[in-house]
Every structure is written in C-alpha cells, then in structure tokens.
Design an enzyme around this catalytic site. Structure first.
Site, PDB file in Angstrom:
ATOM      1  N   SER A   1      -8.983  -1.218   0.891  1.00 18.09           N
ATOM      2  CA  SER A   1      -9.859  -2.547   1.353  1.00 18.09           C
ATOM      3  C   SER A   1     -10.098  -2.642   2.273  1.00 18.09           C
ATOM      4  CB  SER A   1      -9.841  -3.479   0.543  1.00 18.09           C
ATOM      5  OG  SER A   1     -10.520  -4.775   0.462  1.00 18.09           O
TER       6      SER A   1
ATOM      7  N   ASP B   1     -16.888  -4.770   3.826  1.00 14.18           N
ATOM      8  CA  ASP B   1     -15.254  -5.123   3.774  1.00 14.18           C
ATOM      9  C   ASP B   1     -15.476  -3.555   3.295  1.00 14.18           C
ATOM     10  OD1 ASP B   1     -15.160  -4.626   0.935  1.00 14.18           O
ATOM     11  OD2 ASP B   1     -13.307  -5.749   0.156  1.00 14.18           O
TER      12      ASP B   1
ATOM     13  N   ASP C   1     -14.293  -2.017   1.372  1.00 14.87           N
ATOM     14  CA  ASP C   1     -14.880  -0.896  -0.385  1.00 14.87           C
ATOM     15  C   ASP C   1     -15.471  -1.476  -0.820  1.00 14.87           C
ATOM     16  OD1 ASP C   1     -12.832  -3.262  -0.437  1.00 14.87           O
ATOM     17  OD2 ASP C   1     -11.743  -2.354  -2.569  1.00 14.87           O
TER      18      ASP C   1
ATOM     19  N   ASP D   1     -16.013  -4.246  -1.894  1.00 12.80           N
ATOM     20  CA  ASP D   1     -16.596  -5.513  -3.020  1.00 12.80           C
ATOM     21  C   ASP D   1     -16.304  -6.839  -2.130  1.00 12.80           C
ATOM     22  OD1 ASP D   1     -13.236  -5.238  -1.855  1.00 12.80           O
ATOM     23  OD2 ASP D   1     -12.871  -5.135  -3.506  1.00 12.80           O
TER      24      ASP D   1
ATOM     25  N   ALA E   1     -14.023 -17.670  -1.861  1.00 10.24           N
ATOM     26  CA  ALA E   1     -14.893 -17.727  -0.114  1.00 10.24           C
ATOM     27  C   ALA E   1     -14.774 -15.855   0.736  1.00 10.24           C
ATOM     28  CB  ALA E   1     -14.028 -19.189   0.918  1.00 10.24           C
ATOM     29  N   ASN E   2     -13.545 -15.955   0.479  1.00 12.40           N
ATOM     30  CA  ASN E   2     -14.335 -14.421   1.014  1.00 12.40           C
ATOM     31  C   ASN E   2     -15.229 -13.209   0.900  1.00 12.40           C
ATOM     32  OD1 ASN E   2     -13.339 -13.055  -0.690  1.00 12.40           O
ATOM     33  ND2 ASN E   2     -11.024 -13.037  -0.178  1.00 12.40           N
TER      34      ASN E   2
ATOM     35  N   GLY F   1      -0.774 -13.040  -1.850  1.00 11.55           N
ATOM     36  CA  GLY F   1      -0.039 -11.932  -2.929  1.00 11.55           C
ATOM     37  C   GLY F   1      -0.371 -10.743  -2.266  1.00 11.55           C
ATOM     38  N   THR F   2      -0.762 -10.867  -1.003  1.00 16.70           N
ATOM     39  CA  THR F   2      -0.546  -8.818  -0.099  1.00 16.70           C
ATOM     40  C   THR F   2      -0.141  -9.006   0.887  1.00 16.70           C
ATOM     41  OG1 THR F   2      -2.784  -9.926   1.225  1.00 16.70           O
ATOM     42  CG2 THR F   2      -3.564  -8.859  -0.704  1.00 16.70           C
TER      43      THR F   2
ATOM     44  N   ARG G   1       0.866 -18.406   3.224  1.00 16.63           N
ATOM     45  CA  ARG G   1      -0.614 -19.264   3.612  1.00 16.63           C
ATOM     46  C   ARG G   1      -0.906 -20.810   3.597  1.00 16.63           C
ATOM     47  NH1 ARG G   1      -3.421 -14.649   4.833  1.00 16.63           N
ATOM     48  NH2 ARG G   1      -2.969 -12.716   3.492  1.00 16.63           N
TER      49      ARG G   1
HETATM   50  C1  16G Z   1      -6.908  -8.817  -2.413  1.00 22.37           C
HETATM   51  C2  16G Z   1      -7.846 -10.092  -3.643  1.00 22.37           C
HETATM   52  C3  16G Z   1      -8.453 -10.960  -3.449  1.00 22.37           C
HETATM   53  C4  16G Z   1      -7.649 -12.085  -3.128  1.00 22.37           C
HETATM   54  C5  16G Z   1      -6.314 -11.842  -1.686  1.00 22.37           C
HETATM   55  C6  16G Z   1      -6.115 -13.254  -1.479  1.00 22.37           C
HETATM   56  C7  16G Z   1      -9.406  -8.710  -5.251  1.00 22.37           C
HETATM   57  C8  16G Z   1     -10.156  -7.228  -5.371  1.00 22.37           C
HETATM   58  N1  16G Z   1      -8.697  -8.789  -3.994  1.00 22.37           N
HETATM   59  O1  16G Z   1      -8.283  -8.274  -1.513  1.00 22.37           O
HETATM   60  O2  16G Z   1      -9.336 -11.539  -4.174  1.00 22.37           O
HETATM   61  O3  16G Z   1      -9.055 -13.095  -2.377  1.00 22.37           O
HETATM   62  O4  16G Z   1      -6.389 -10.584  -2.363  1.00 22.37           O
HETATM   63  O5  16G Z   1      -4.775 -12.125  -0.954  1.00 22.37           O
HETATM   64  O6  16G Z   1      -8.700  -8.882  -6.253  1.00 22.37           O
HETATM   65  P1  16G Z   1      -3.985 -13.297  -0.076  1.00 22.37           P
HETATM   66  O7  16G Z   1      -2.822 -13.680  -1.601  1.00 22.37           O
HETATM   67  O8  16G Z   1      -3.341 -11.792   0.655  1.00 22.37           O
HETATM   68  O9  16G Z   1      -4.224 -14.036   0.782  1.00 22.37           O
HETATM   69 MG    MG Z   2     -12.272  -4.851  -1.046  1.00 19.31          MG
END
Ligand code: 16G
Ligand code: MG
Length: 579
Positions: free
Chosen positions: A81, A299, A301, A303, A405-406, A538-539, A544
């Site tokens: 992404s 972005d 990819d 989406d 919002a993103n 989650g990433t 946050r």
């Molecule tokens: C990912 C999620 C997005 C979410 C973001 C939050 C998908 C396809 N993408 O990009 O929905 O807003 O993670 O990231 O589900 P964070 O947990 O790091 O804040």
């Molecule tokens: Mg994306």
C-alpha cells in the site's frame, strides 16, 4: 536459513489420509526469518520485501486452503500500500471480494511463524482436518494473483505460485499488475459468474459513469462546473490504471501526474493519499501552477482517495478534503436519490422503497463530520480502525456507506435492496418513464455498478465524486465549505509493548493499563470541544494519539499532554523501572 521438505516428510504427507497430498517440491522458498514475528494484522503481512518470500510462499498455501474450504476462487494481492518502496506485503481476498475471514487470522499467523517445514506441514494437516478441508486430488483451489509496481513484486509472485502449487490441483491465475481493489473486484465478479478481466472492470466503471453523467440535470450542466481534475498517482499502479481508464471517459478531463513510469519519482515518496492526508501538503510535482484546481491523490495500491486544493495564499499548504468529506458528499447524494425515489406522486398509488441507510466511521472521523451526518438524520456508527471492521458493519444495511478519514471507503448495497430497486425501476420505466423517481432508481442502480462492492476503490470513488459534484453543481469551494473540520493532531508514542494497551467502544476508551483512561479524560475536560483517544497501531510498533479541540493550539496541546501520559504509563522508562 533455507530448509527443505525431506523425503520422509513427503512420504508422510503422501501417506496421510486417503490421497491427502501436499506436494512439497520447490521448497527453496521455505525459510525461517529469525527475530521477526509475523502478524496478519490490520491488512495482511507486511515487511521488508527482501525478507518476505517465505511468508508469501506460506500465504500461497493458506490461500489455496481458503479456496478449498469455501469452494470458490480467492485472491492473493502482493502490495504494501502506502509503505515505502522497499517494503512489500501480502493479503488474501475472500470469495465475496472482501477481506479474509477474521477467524482464519490466527491460523495465518501460525503458518507465517512456523519455525521449520515439519511444524508447517503439521499445522497445515491439523488445520485442514479441523476445518474439514479435503486435500484430495479431486478438489481444486483457484487463486487470483495480483501485485502492485514494487520491484520485489515479481519474485514474491513466484513464491506465491510455488506455495499454491504445494496443494495439489490448485490453479493460480496471474492477473498481472493491478490495483488492490481491481483484484478484489475480479475475485467477486468471478465468483458471481460475471466477466472478471481488467477490461471488464474498466468497461463497468466507464459505462456506469457515462450513465450517471447522462442523467446530470440540465440546469447543473449550464452552471459550467469545472470538469478538469489533476490526479496524483503516488508514483504507483493507480496512476497507470487511471491513464488507461480515462481514455474511456467522456465529460471529464483528467491529468495524471506521478504514475509509475520511469523518471516520475519513487513510489509513495513525497506523494500519495497517505502523505497528503497526514502531512497536509501538496504531493511532489504539484505547485503554484495547480493553485485553485480540483486535485485528487491515490495511495500506492489505489484503495485510498483524498481530494485537495492548493492554497492561494501559500502554495505549500492545502485545503484537504479527506475520507470524511467524501463520505458526507456521497451520503447527501444517496439521501437525495432516496428522497426522489420515494416522493409521493400526484396519483399517490406508487409503492415506496424503504431503505435502511447506515454510515460507518472510525474514531478518527472528524467530530464535525459526525455531527454533520447526524444532522442529516443519518444513523452513524463507529467501528475499530481497519477496512475489515467498517466493511462488515456497512454490509448490515440496505445501503451502508463507510469511510475512514484516510480515504478508504465505499458504498455497499444489499442484494435484497438492489433486486427491489431493479423491480421498482422496471415498474417506473413502464408507468412513469423519465420521471424524477425513475431517474433516481436508475442513478442508484448505476452507482451500485460504479462503486466497488468488494472493497474501497480510489478509481471508482473518484468517478463517483466527479459525478456527484456535477449533479449538485458544486465547485471545490462548495464541497470544502460543507462543514468546518475541528482542528486535530495525531502523534505517535514509542512504547515498550504496544499490546499492553487494550481499548473498547470502537477504540474510544482504554481499558488497560488501568488509570490511563482517567488521565485522558482529565486532560480532555480542560479543552472546549476536546476529544482524545489512544490506540495501538496495527501497522507500526507504536501507540497512536488522536486529539481534537476548538483550536489548533488546543488540539496540539491536548495531544502532547496525553502522549506524555502514555509515555508515563507505558514508555521505556516505566518498563525499565518495573524490571
Ligand atoms: C491499514 C488499513 C486501514 C487502516 C490503517 C490503520 C486496510 C486495507 N488498511 O492501512 O484500514 O486505517 O491500516 O493503520 O484495512 P494503523 O493501525 O497503523 O493506525
Ligand atoms: Mg492502500
């Protein structure tokens, strides 16, 4: 460390229950990355692209099992992404085109972290037995593969194919370089018995767009709304696909900057929807020449979608139109069409079509947008962050509109509502063709074809925005003025263990560690229109913090003081002290 499936394992596998066979050739892709724990997370597995081939190989096996379990084709998309170009990732699309069922995530994690081939094979066999998945030669899995433009994509695609091959009789269909939403759309279409190629996707989008443009009220077309749109393609696949799609469109002039062509720039570097939304600055290649124009950003990819306008006063700042405002625009349009559809005619005999409309947001939605939507009389619900949660909730309504919002989001129509709408459209065509209710029915049907029903899609979202602005006769200024965003601030806090934060109520309240929520409440109470929440990302390996208040200074100060509390409760100093 590379490991091979040995002969003994192959014999074991070949001998296990009536022809249940995992063909364990091509095992060069099986290795264990020490020191890394993979987690399926919010949107699949992500890591440095060079370290991911074993994970992608395993995801290939996982996808094949998912297809066998469901009896339908599934998708496997290789993308990270908006992450930097050196990262890559993998996620699975379920047969309906949505995200892989959440109850499979623990199994995905276990497979990705299996330390050696033996444990991996054991896990597969055990899970297949538990889930009643037949691994016999008669059953065959179908997996649609897609990847974005990342340089590691090609070798990872090979790893995925080899993983899929491990399950005998599996078929991998390579859809090439595609956007994430294209792949989800293809999976859904294929399983619905519809045409599912890329040209079918472009055809469906361009035809439904034309149908909607043809029904723009005359009085709006004379208003001469600007039909020119500048698009930032994040130096990725979305820009390339839009270049192709735009040749099929009439009534809209799109100029795409930042495609993946050589020389245009590096994927996601200083460009793309995530950059524009978070930094609130124009992407690279946009400058004084674009002042006042309607601009959109995708972005990596494609989406996510946000709009922006470069400020007249300072060409390095922008007026941002984020997912909340896209959602509000769509909600207004849908509401107007339903109103039209159900308007009582002079004969009073026509049936009405009731529709339960739901709007789904996350805690990141600006408070002003939620107030605005509620004032429209709409039912607004919050879910935790991540498309899988919003999508699932939106699917509970006749028409479910969801956006983060993103910029992730779409509009879902239930099958039940669509079949009633189709019937009503047919009735109106014979009794009242060309009437406002008839047009409203046709518009809603066209929207359901234009807007991706599988997942949020920047390309189809962009076309719908353009149609709705024309329909309303709105300039960018009108849209920006729909409501005023409350000033907000997002901060990241590095902590010893982010999993120590447990939240509830769609991430708006902290349950653990005890006392943190009280501290947040006490800080928030100091600010007029204050709102604040914290959640583990989650990433990324961080917490946050989001804060909102009546002024930018107040939002900044609230975010700062809550970050200090988070650091106090969970920071490295705390963990060292308690050690
Ligand atoms: C990912 C999620 C997005 C979410 C973001 C939050 C998908 C396809 N993408 O990009 O929905 O807003 O993670 O990231 O589900 P964070 O947990 O790091 O804040
Ligand atoms: Mg994306």
């Amino acid at each position: 460390m590379f490991r091979h499936f040995d002969r003994k394992q192959q014999r074991e596998l070949a001998g296990c229950e009536a022809n249940h066979i995992i063909c364990a050739k091509r095992h060069q892709f099986f290795f264990f990355v020490s020191g890394v724990t993979f987690s399926y997370g919010t949107a699949g597995f992500r890591a440095d692209g060079l370290k991911l081939s074993s994970t992608v190989f395993r995801a290939g096996v996982l996808a094949a099992l998912r297809s066998l379990k469901t009896g339908y084709a599934v998708g496997l998309m290789i993308t990270a992404s908006h992450n930097p170009i050196t990262d890559n990732g993998i996620k699975i699309a379920d047969p309906d085109g949505g995200m892989m069922a959440q109850d499979w995530e623990p199994f995905a994690d276990a497979l990705a972290n299996a330390p050696d081939p033996q444990s991996f094979v054991k896990l597969v066999l055990h899970f297949a037995k538990e889930e009643n998945i037949s691994l016999s030669r008669e059953s065959s899995a179908v997996i649609l593969l897609g990847r974005d433009t990342r340089p590691t994509g090609e070798s990872l695609l090979e790893a995925a194919k080899q993983g899929i091959k491990c399950i005998i009789g599996s078929v991998a269909l390579d859809m090439g370089i595609v956007t994430t939403p294209q792949l989800h759309w293809m999976v859904r279409s294929k399983n619905m018995g519809m045409k599912a190629s890329e040209s079918d996707y472009f055809m469906q989008l361009s035809e439904s767009f034309r149908c909607l443009m043809d029904m723009i009220p005359k009085e709006m077309t004379v208003k001469g709304i600007v039909t020119q749109l500048m698009v930032d393609g994040a130096n990725g696949v979305g820009g390339d696909k839009l270049e192709q799609l735009k040749t099929l469109l009439t009534g809209l002039q799109i100029q795409v900057k930042n495609t993946s062509k050589q020389g245009e720039g590096i994927l996601n570097e200083g460009v793309g929807a995530d950059y524009v939304q978070k930094e609130k600055v124009p992407p690279r290649c946009f400058g004084p020449n674009d002042i006042g124009l309607r601009c959109a950003s995708l972005d990596g990819d494609a989406d996510r979608l946000v709009y922006f306008r470069i400020s007249k006063i300072n060409s390095s700042s922008i007026d941002l139109v984020d997912g909340d405002k896209i959602l509000s625009l769509f909600a207004l349009f849908i509401k107007a069409q339903l109103h039209c559809l159900n308007k009582s005619e002079s004969d009073g005999l026509r049936n009405v079509l009731p529709a339960r409309v739901g709007v789904v947001q996350t805690a990141y939605a600006n408070g002003a947008s939620t107030d605005y939507l509620k004032q429209l009389g709409l039912e607004v619900v919050l879910t935790p962050t991540g498309v899988k949660y919003l999508h699932k909730k939106a699917a509970e309504y006749d028409i479910g509109i969801y956006f983060e919002a993103n910029g992730h989001g779409t509009i879902l129509f239930s099958e039940y509502f669509l079949s009633n709408l189709q019937k009503m459209g047919n009735d109106l065509a014979s009794s009242n063709a060309g009437s406002e209710p008839h047009k409203a029915a046709l518009r809603l049907l066209a929207v359901s074809k234009l807007i991706n029903q599988a997942v949020g899609d920047a390309l189809s979202g962009l076309l719908l925005v353009e149609v709705v602005l024309q329909y309303m006769g709105w300039s960018m200024q009108n849209w920006i003025e729909l409501y005023d965003d409350l000033p907000s601030r997002q901060l990241k806090v590095k902590v010893a263990d982010r999993t120590a934060v447990i939240t509830t109520n769609a991430e708006t309240k902290v349950v653990q560690p005890f006392g943190l929520q009280q501290a947040i409440d006490a800080e928030t109470a100091k600010y007029h229109q204050g709102r604040c929440f914290v959640r583990p990302s989650g990433t990324e390996d961080i917490i946050r913090v989001y804060a909102e208040a009546f002024s930018q200074e107040a939002a900044d100060s609230l975010a700062r003081s809550v970050s200090q509390h988070v650091d106090h409760f969970l920071g490295f100093r705390t963990s060292q002290k308690s050690d």
